[in-house]
Design an enzyme around this catalytic site. Structure first.
Site, PDB file in Angstrom:
ATOM      1  N   ASN A  57     -61.860 -77.870  35.553  1.00 34.99           N
ATOM      2  CA  ASN A  57     -60.736 -78.373  36.359  1.00 34.99           C
ATOM      3  C   ASN A  57     -59.719 -78.974  35.389  1.00 34.99           C
ATOM      4  OD1 ASN A  57     -59.001 -79.695  38.060  1.00 34.99           O
ATOM      5  ND2 ASN A  57     -60.514 -81.141  38.878  1.00 34.99           N
ATOM      6  N   TRP A  58     -58.604 -78.268  35.229  1.00 32.14           N
ATOM      7  CA  TRP A  58     -57.613 -78.721  34.243  1.00 32.14           C
ATOM      8  C   TRP A  58     -56.719 -79.832  34.784  1.00 32.14           C
ATOM      9  CZ3 TRP A  58     -55.829 -73.441  31.599  1.00 32.14           C
ATOM     10  CH2 TRP A  58     -56.872 -72.998  30.776  1.00 32.14           C
ATOM     11  N   LYS A  59     -56.895 -80.179  36.043  1.00 33.01           N
ATOM     12  CA  LYS A  59     -56.113 -81.269  36.652  1.00 33.01           C
ATOM     13  C   LYS A  59     -54.624 -81.094  36.336  1.00 33.01           C
ATOM     14  CE  LYS A  59     -60.242 -84.105  36.710  1.00 33.01           C
ATOM     15  NZ  LYS A  59     -60.862 -85.420  36.683  1.00 33.01           N
ATOM     16  N   HIS A  83     -61.344 -82.939  46.089  1.00 34.18           N
ATOM     17  CA  HIS A  83     -61.641 -83.676  44.845  1.00 34.18           C
ATOM     18  C   HIS A  83     -61.410 -85.170  45.085  1.00 34.18           C
ATOM     19  CE1 HIS A  83     -61.355 -85.122  40.741  1.00 34.18           C
ATOM     20  NE2 HIS A  83     -62.054 -84.060  40.404  1.00 34.18           N
ATOM     21  N   GLU A  91     -59.969 -87.328  43.411  1.00 32.69           N
ATOM     22  CA  GLU A  91     -58.603 -87.785  43.125  1.00 32.69           C
ATOM     23  C   GLU A  91     -57.684 -87.490  44.311  1.00 32.69           C
ATOM     24  OE1 GLU A  91     -58.375 -85.788  39.343  1.00 32.69           O
ATOM     25  OE2 GLU A  91     -59.882 -87.190  38.586  1.00 32.69           O
ATOM     26  N   GLU A 100     -69.730 -85.101  42.516  1.00 38.46           N
ATOM     27  CA  GLU A 100     -69.040 -85.811  41.443  1.00 38.46           C
ATOM     28  C   GLU A 100     -69.014 -87.305  41.769  1.00 38.46           C
ATOM     29  OE1 GLU A 100     -66.205 -82.988  39.177  1.00 38.46           O
ATOM     30  OE2 GLU A 100     -65.090 -83.790  40.852  1.00 38.46           O
ATOM     31  N   GLY A 122     -64.288 -89.128  34.190  1.00 40.64           N
ATOM     32  CA  GLY A 122     -63.358 -89.573  33.163  1.00 40.64           C
ATOM     33  C   GLY A 122     -63.740 -90.896  32.523  1.00 40.64           C
ATOM     34  N   SER A 163     -67.931 -86.486  33.456  1.00 43.29           N
ATOM     35  CA  SER A 163     -68.210 -86.644  32.025  1.00 43.29           C
ATOM     36  C   SER A 163     -69.234 -85.644  31.489  1.00 43.29           C
ATOM     37  CB  SER A 163     -68.641 -88.084  31.725  1.00 43.29           C
ATOM     38  OG  SER A 163     -67.600 -88.983  32.093  1.00 43.29           O
ATOM     39  N   GLY A 218     -64.013 -81.743  33.782  1.00 42.74           N
ATOM     40  CA  GLY A 218     -62.615 -82.149  33.697  1.00 42.74           C
ATOM     41  C   GLY A 218     -62.166 -82.178  32.243  1.00 42.74           C
ATOM     42  N   GLY A 219     -62.136 -83.373  31.668  1.00 42.45           N
ATOM     43  CA  GLY A 219     -61.612 -83.575  30.308  1.00 42.45           C
ATOM     44  C   GLY A 219     -62.106 -82.568  29.276  1.00 42.45           C
TER      45      GLY A 219
HETATM   46  P1  13P Z   1     -64.395 -85.467  33.727  1.00 42.14           P
HETATM   47  O1  13P Z   1     -65.245 -84.306  33.241  1.00 42.14           O
HETATM   48  O2  13P Z   1     -63.155 -85.676  32.913  1.00 42.14           O
HETATM   49  O3  13P Z   1     -65.221 -86.709  33.926  1.00 42.14           O
HETATM   50  O4  13P Z   1     -63.847 -85.037  35.181  1.00 42.14           O
HETATM   51  C1  13P Z   1     -64.726 -84.566  36.136  1.00 42.14           C
HETATM   52  C2  13P Z   1     -63.934 -84.017  37.260  1.00 42.14           C
HETATM   53  O5  13P Z   1     -63.282 -84.734  37.991  1.00 42.14           O
HETATM   54  C3  13P Z   1     -63.951 -82.547  37.445  1.00 42.14           C
HETATM   55  O6  13P Z   1     -63.394 -82.195  38.668  1.00 42.14           O
END
Ligand code: 13P
Length: 253
Positions: A11-13, A97, A99, A169, A175, A215, A236-237
């Protein structure tokens, strides 16, 4: 027990312009050429979907959207319809998600409408669920998951186990560098699979994929995926950097 092919999704957000996303997709395509036994998906921002889809059209890396609206078209400024996402070359759509839920006020009802709308155009929803740190500390993890699964999937019928993916998640692990231990993740995943069994029956639920997110890194993926009910990861990251993401896809090698 059903054999479930792992799915590693990135997920590149809200990172990467179109050209940056295309570069990263090109790198991933070459880093992952010849890798088998695992499904891979990346979800770039909307503005990069078409370019990334083009770069990956003859690769076995699927493209997903990070969100969508439930209406098929209309005066909804700033929103993107499921059919548009599908026509841009997406196979999946991340829905609900944390967020979106926390920062943009998405409710379980919205999530449910989005899941139905995605399925209606043949997209695979990646339904995200998870508890906050306060909810975990108050021993509410299972009740939160229960509500998010039951409301998110209310009235949702599935033809095949591959039609929908669930991603667990925990918000406190997103993050933060704080991964759930593999035992904590497995416990939640087993609970979620139990809910899916109630909703869809044992055969279907045992063949559905439940991803872990929060993470995930090259050095913890192997331990997580080694657990019975963990069928992949939503990253994510660590998905932003092609070499790192490719190492996760290769389960830490
Ligand atoms: P991180 O891997 O940066 O913790 O993010 C997880 C995430 O929200 C994937 O959708």
């Amino acid at each position: 027990m059903a054999t479930r092919i792992p799915l590693i999704a990135g997920n590149w957000k809200m990172f990467k312009t179109g050209p940056e996303a295309a570069d990263a997709a090109r790198s991933l395509k070459s880093l992952l050429a010849g890798v088998s036994g695992v499904d891979v998906m990346i979800a770039p921002p909307f503005t990069a979907l078409a370019t990334v889809g083009d770069v990956l059209k003859d690769a076995s890396i699927a493209v997903g959207a990070q969100n969508l609206h439930w209406e098929s078209q209309g005066a909804f400024t700033g929103e993107i319809a499921p059919g548009m996402v599908k026509a841009a070359g997406c196979r999946h759509a991340i829905i609900g998600h944390s967020e979106r839920r926390q920062l943009f006020g998405e409710t379980d009802g919205d999530v449910n409408r989005k899941v139905q709308a995605a399925l209606a155009v043949g997209l695979i929803p990646v339904l995200c669920i998870g508890e906050t740190e306060a909810e975990r500390e108050a021993a509410q993890t299972f009740s939160v998951l229960d509500k998010q699964v039951r409301l998110g999937l209310e009235g949702v019928s599935l033809q095949n186990p591959g039609d929908l993916v669930v991603a667990y998640e925990p918000l406190w692990a997103i993050g933060t560098g704080k991964t759930a231990t593999r035992e904590q993740a497995q416990e939640a995943h087993a609970y979620i699979r139990g809910l899916l069994r109630e909703l869809y029956g044992e055969t279907m639920a045992d063949a559905m994929r439940i991803l872990y997110g929060g993470s995930v890194k090259p050095d913890n993926i192997a331990a997580l995926i080694g657990m019975d009910d963990i069928d992949g990861a939503l990253v994510g990251g660590a998905s932003l950097e092609p070499e790192t993401f490719a190492r996760i896809v290769k389960l830490g090698d």
